[in-house]
Write an enzyme that holds these catalytic residues in place. Structure first.
Site, PDB file in Angstrom:
ATOM      1  N   LYS A 148       0.954  -1.163   0.250  1.00  0.00           N
ATOM      2  CA  LYS A 148       0.112   0.093  -0.130  1.00  0.00           C
ATOM      3  C   LYS A 148       0.746   1.305   0.208  1.00  0.00           C
ATOM      4  CE  LYS A 148      -3.636  -2.377   2.266  1.00  0.00           C
ATOM      5  NZ  LYS A 148      -2.988  -3.612   2.984  1.00  0.00           N
TER       6      LYS A 148
HETATM    7  O1  LIG Z   1      -9.078  -2.942   2.210  1.00  0.00           O
HETATM    8  C1  LIG Z   1      -8.333  -3.765   2.505  1.00  0.00           C
HETATM    9  C2  LIG Z   1      -6.985  -3.869   1.856  1.00  0.00           C
HETATM   10  C3  LIG Z   1      -6.350  -4.854   2.200  1.00  0.00           C
HETATM   11  N1  LIG Z   1      -6.526  -5.671   3.436  1.00  0.00           N
HETATM   12  C4  LIG Z   1      -5.463  -6.659   3.626  1.00  0.00           C
HETATM   13  O2  LIG Z   1      -5.938  -8.081   3.550  1.00  0.00           O
HETATM   14  C5  LIG Z   1      -5.567  -8.639   4.672  1.00  0.00           C
HETATM   15  C6  LIG Z   1      -6.892  -9.512   5.312  1.00  0.00           C
HETATM   16  O3  LIG Z   1      -6.513 -10.315   6.116  1.00  0.00           O
HETATM   17  P1  LIG Z   1      -7.862 -11.327   6.777  1.00  0.00           P
HETATM   18  O4  LIG Z   1      -7.270 -12.045   7.864  1.00  0.00           O
HETATM   19  O5  LIG Z   1      -8.408 -12.110   5.687  1.00  0.00           O
HETATM   20  O6  LIG Z   1      -9.016 -10.354   7.321  1.00  0.00           O
HETATM   21  C7  LIG Z   1      -4.702  -8.038   5.398  1.00  0.00           C
HETATM   22  O7  LIG Z   1      -3.424  -8.276   5.117  1.00  0.00           O
HETATM   23  C8  LIG Z   1      -5.037  -6.535   5.164  1.00  0.00           C
HETATM   24  O8  LIG Z   1      -3.965  -5.736   5.633  1.00  0.00           O
HETATM   25  C9  LIG Z   1      -7.632  -5.512   3.824  1.00  0.00           C
HETATM   26  O9  LIG Z   1      -8.051  -6.351   4.849  1.00  0.00           O
HETATM   27  N2  LIG Z   1      -8.550  -4.769   3.490  1.00  0.00           N
END
Ligand SMILES: O=c1ccn([C@@H]2O[C@H](COP(=O)(O)O)[C@@H](O)[C@H]2O)c(=O)[nH]1
Length: 272
Positions: free
Chosen positions: A95
């Site tokens: 990001k």
């Molecule tokens: O909008 C967003 C952008 C990035 N993320 C990232 O994805 C994973 C989600 O993890 P989970 O454990 O599946 O919830 C995490 O690395 C976030 O930094 C997001 O969730 N939403």
């Protein structure tokens, strides 16, 4: 091969839209690994090896490594993926976003240091902040559009000349930034209708969709609103629900079962 082509191949030939997120948290590791000298690598590599055939991409989140002073582990992990699973692309979830003179160093970090196939970026600073990444035509440039978190609407939903900002972001990227055909967007699973509005404006552009599993997004709704006409177009990302599906010595087997269940659920709705 270009990121978008590798991704298409995973979708079509391997029948999977699952993106496996790699977010190591040592406190959640199984007890036998917690104090191992190379625990972060051993944990992540075991997950990678157990899920590679089920994944359209891997998505390591850089903060999870940097906070542990484990950037070297991230480098080794990505090298491990390229060596042992060369057909599965790696999305570095970083990001990043900064003025052009700094952005070119972030591009070199993602594509030269880490050897990622794609990177997530924040478009808030505008086109010149993203250009150093767009110039790598073979790499995926995945821009935040409508994020999955509750506060995502604070700015993204603001009215911007009759449409919310996130739709202006989607339109501008699809129209002006995608000359090399290497753009994709992040649209959270927690807002499936909004994801559908984005899809309506960007054609077949790939969407990275975090927010299912631990964040509670609805897979069926995501597919209904986000699939392209050929039944692909989505990288549906899950981290914690896969990584920490088990807490014993069989954690990798449990992670595989969770990834397989997700892939099969997605495919049931895709083909049903
Ligand atoms: O909008 C967003 C952008 C990035 N993320 C990232 O994805 C994973 C989600 O993890 P989970 O454990 O599946 O919830 C995490 O690395 C976030 O930094 C997001 O969730 N939403």
């Amino acid at each position: 091969m270009r990121f978008h082509d590798t991704l298409q191949k995973r979708w079509r030939e391997h029948g999977t839209l699952v993106c496996v997120g790699l977010d190591p948290e040592p406190a959640k590791f199984p007890a036998h690994l917690r104090n191992a000298p190379d625990a972060v690598f051993d944990f992540c590599a075991a997950i990678v090896d157990a899920t590679a055939d089920l994944a359209c991409a891997f998505k390591p989140q850089i903060a999870h490594f940097a906070a542990l002073r484990a950037e070297d582990v991230l480098e080794r992990l990505i090298a491990h993926i390229h060596e042992h699973h060369p057909d599965v692309p790696v999305i570095l979830d970083a990001k990043r976003g900064d003025i052009g003179s700094t952005a070119k160093h972030y591009a070199s970090e993602a594509f030269e240091r880490y050897q990622a196939d794609a990177v997530t970026l924040n478009p808030y600073l505008g086109r010149d902040s993203i250009q150093p990444f767009l110039d790598h035509a073979d790499k995926g440039v995945i821009l935040l559009c409508r994020t999955s978190n509750p506060g995502g609407a604070d700015f993204q939903a603001l009215d911007c000349g009759g449409a919310p900002l996130y739709l202006r972001v989607a339109e501008t990227i699809a129209r002006d930034w995608n000359a090399n055909g290497n753009c994709a967007l992040v649209t959270g699973a927690t807002w499936p209708e909004e994801l559908g509005e984005v899809r309506a404006r960007v054609g077949d552009m790939p969407l990275l969709v975090p927010g299912i599993g631990a964040q509670g997004g609805d897979v069926e709704a995501v597919l209904r609103h986000g699939l392209t006409a050929d039944g692909t177009g989505l990288m549906i990302s899950s981290s914690r629900a896969i990584l920490y599906a088990g807490s014993g010595e069989d954690f990798a087997t449990a992670a595989r079962a969770a990834a397989q269940t997700l892939r099969d659920t997605i495919n049931r709705h895709r083909h049903g």
